[in-house]
Design a protein around this motif. Structure first.
Motif, PDB file in Angstrom:
ATOM      1  N   PRO A  46      26.685  -8.353 -66.940  1.00  0.00           N
ATOM      2  CA  PRO A  46      26.499  -7.180 -66.064  1.00  0.00           C
ATOM      3  C   PRO A  46      25.429  -7.392 -64.996  1.00  0.00           C
ATOM      4  CG  PRO A  46      26.567  -6.519 -68.369  1.00  0.00           C
ATOM      5  CD  PRO A  46      26.469  -8.000 -68.352  1.00  0.00           C
ATOM      6  N   LEU A  47      24.285  -8.014 -65.367  1.00  0.00           N
ATOM      7  CA  LEU A  47      23.229  -8.259 -64.380  1.00  0.00           C
ATOM      8  C   LEU A  47      23.702  -9.172 -63.265  1.00  0.00           C
ATOM      9  CD1 LEU A  47      20.001  -8.686 -66.565  1.00  0.00           C
ATOM     10  CD2 LEU A  47      20.456  -6.899 -64.884  1.00  0.00           C
ATOM     11  N   ILE A 107      26.035  -7.141 -60.969  1.00  0.00           N
ATOM     12  CA  ILE A 107      25.292  -6.179 -60.150  1.00  0.00           C
ATOM     13  C   ILE A 107      24.554  -6.879 -59.018  1.00  0.00           C
ATOM     14  CG2 ILE A 107      23.351  -4.560 -60.162  1.00  0.00           C
ATOM     15  CD1 ILE A 107      24.223  -3.841 -63.057  1.00  0.00           C
ATOM     16  N   LEU A 108      23.882  -7.977 -59.331  1.00  0.00           N
ATOM     17  CA  LEU A 108      23.171  -8.733 -58.295  1.00  0.00           C
ATOM     18  C   LEU A 108      24.134  -9.273 -57.249  1.00  0.00           C
ATOM     19  CD1 LEU A 108      20.536 -10.768 -60.344  1.00  0.00           C
ATOM     20  CD2 LEU A 108      20.068  -9.016 -58.622  1.00  0.00           C
ATOM     21  N   VAL A 165      27.046  -8.032 -56.330  1.00  0.00           N
ATOM     22  CA  VAL A 165      27.523  -6.926 -55.490  1.00  0.00           C
ATOM     23  C   VAL A 165      26.450  -6.541 -54.468  1.00  0.00           C
ATOM     24  CG1 VAL A 165      28.187  -4.492 -55.488  1.00  0.00           C
ATOM     25  CG2 VAL A 165      29.134  -6.043 -57.212  1.00  0.00           C
ATOM     26  N   ILE A 166      25.197  -6.451 -54.921  1.00  0.00           N
ATOM     27  CA  ILE A 166      24.101  -6.074 -54.018  1.00  0.00           C
ATOM     28  C   ILE A 166      23.910  -7.124 -52.926  1.00  0.00           C
ATOM     29  CG2 ILE A 166      21.606  -5.707 -53.866  1.00  0.00           C
ATOM     30  CD1 ILE A 166      21.745  -4.511 -56.685  1.00  0.00           C
ATOM     31  N   THR A 211      31.829   4.092 -55.489  1.00  0.00           N
ATOM     32  CA  THR A 211      32.103   3.925 -56.922  1.00  0.00           C
ATOM     33  C   THR A 211      33.594   3.727 -57.173  1.00  0.00           C
ATOM     34  OG1 THR A 211      30.218   5.353 -57.452  1.00  0.00           O
ATOM     35  CG2 THR A 211      31.830   4.970 -59.196  1.00  0.00           C
ATOM     36  N   PHE A 263      34.626   0.279 -56.192  1.00  0.00           N
ATOM     37  CA  PHE A 263      34.162  -0.737 -57.146  1.00  0.00           C
ATOM     38  C   PHE A 263      35.109  -0.840 -58.337  1.00  0.00           C
ATOM     39  CE2 PHE A 263      31.635  -1.907 -60.897  1.00  0.00           C
ATOM     40  CZ  PHE A 263      31.168  -3.146 -60.498  1.00  0.00           C
ATOM     41  N   TRP A 264      35.472   0.314 -58.927  1.00  0.00           N
ATOM     42  CA  TRP A 264      36.294   0.289 -60.132  1.00  0.00           C
ATOM     43  C   TRP A 264      37.777   0.073 -59.836  1.00  0.00           C
ATOM     44  CZ3 TRP A 264      34.050  -0.618 -64.460  1.00  0.00           C
ATOM     45  CH2 TRP A 264      32.749  -0.175 -64.692  1.00  0.00           C
TER      46      TRP A 264
END
Length: 298
Positions: free
Chosen positions: A83-84, A87-88, A90-91, A197, A200-201
């Motif tokens: 997950p980390l 997330i990184l 995507v950012i 959101t 993303f999904w």
């Protein structure tokens, strides 16, 4: 150019790879398969004992404890790392100022020696004068220093260090997957009124499916085989709480380098090595089978 001439040239090009594979891959594997059935300590006579090493393995509580520790370590690392990393990615895939430098910074731990990283974090998590305890005490988060290498927190500590070293690698793979997604899909979704959101999904996650499948498989294999940082930071302690399969195997084959009081056990170590390879292979094959099933369902 004749077929025979082309075959000769191709064979010469492949020869170095074939020789290295035979010398560094096939021969050591055959060597291990042979010594599984011997009582051999690396010197002296070789005594054929048949399946005695495997009978001993079935009763070896230390080995089976290390298997359980491996699953705890691998599970914790995977639950945090994947997950980390996503997330990184995507950012840092967005229009962020200095994103090139940030990508390099997050990827940097991947190219640093694991031993060096482990020594640095061993100092940072030191119970008496480590930076972590000093900061927590300074801001009154804790009242007394935490023994990060102690029985209660050792596994959590080595998992956090492993996550720090692995996030950048998988982040880069996720970035490659994100950049392969056509922008037209996001533009169409925006026209339809989708928010970030929903995009993303509904777009990012499904389109990342094949890449994520590969990343998770690589992460599973790496997590099950990881032991270097544990060897440097805790040596499998306290009381075997952080001893994983490959660290236990390493201690059997190279006891001097780990300070172990156990004599070198090449024969039994070969049996343990075979068993660990089978366990990793079964877990990997099971994940591959389940992921293929999920692909057919969705």
């Amino acid at each position: 150019m004749s077929k025979w001439k082309r075959l000769q040239e191709n064979s010469l090009l492949l020869l170095p790879s074939v020789v290295l594979t035979l010398a560094l891959g096939i021969y050591p594997l055959l060597w291990v398969l042979r010594y599984m059935f011997y009582d051999y300590a690396g010197y002296g006579n070789e005594l054929f004992i048949g399946l005695d090493n495997f009978r001993r393995l079935m009763k070896d509580t230390q080995f089976w404890d290390s298997v359980g520790n491996t699953f705890v370590f691998a599970g914790g690392k995977l639950l945090l790392t994947i997950p980390l990393s996503l997330i990184l990615a995507v950012i840092l895939n967005g229009r962020l100022r200095g994103r090139g430098w940030l990508r390099a910074i997050y990827f940097m731990p991947t190219v640093i020696s694991t031993a060096v990283i482990s020594v640095v974090f061993y100092i940072i998590f030191n119970s008496y004068n480590g930076m972590v305890n000093q900061l927590l005490l300074k801001y009154h988060v804790i009242n007394a220093p935490i023994d990060w290498m102690g029985q209660e927190h050792a596994m959590l500590t080595v998992i956090l260090v492993a996550v720090w070293g692995a996030v950048g690698n998988y982040m880069l793979l996720f970035l490659a997957g994100l950049q392969s997604i056509p922008n037209d899909l996001y533009e169409s979704a925006s026209i339809d009124g989708a928010n970030a959101t929903q995009k993303f999904w509904s777009i990012t996650i499904p389109m990342l499916g094949p890449v994520m499948q590969m990343i998770v498989m690589l992460a599973i294999i790496a997590s099950l085989k990881g032991y270097e940082s544990i060897m440097v930071m805790t040596e499998g302690g306290p009381i075997g709480r952080t001893e994983v399969m490959y660290l236990y195997l390493y201690k059997l084959l190279f006891p001097v380098s780990t300070g172990s009081a156990v004599d070198q056990q090449i024969g039994y170590g070969s049996a343990v090595g075979f068993a660990t390879a089978v366990i990793v292979g079964i877990i990997t094959a099971l994940y591959y089978y389940l992921s293929k099933k999920m692909n057919k369902v969705f």
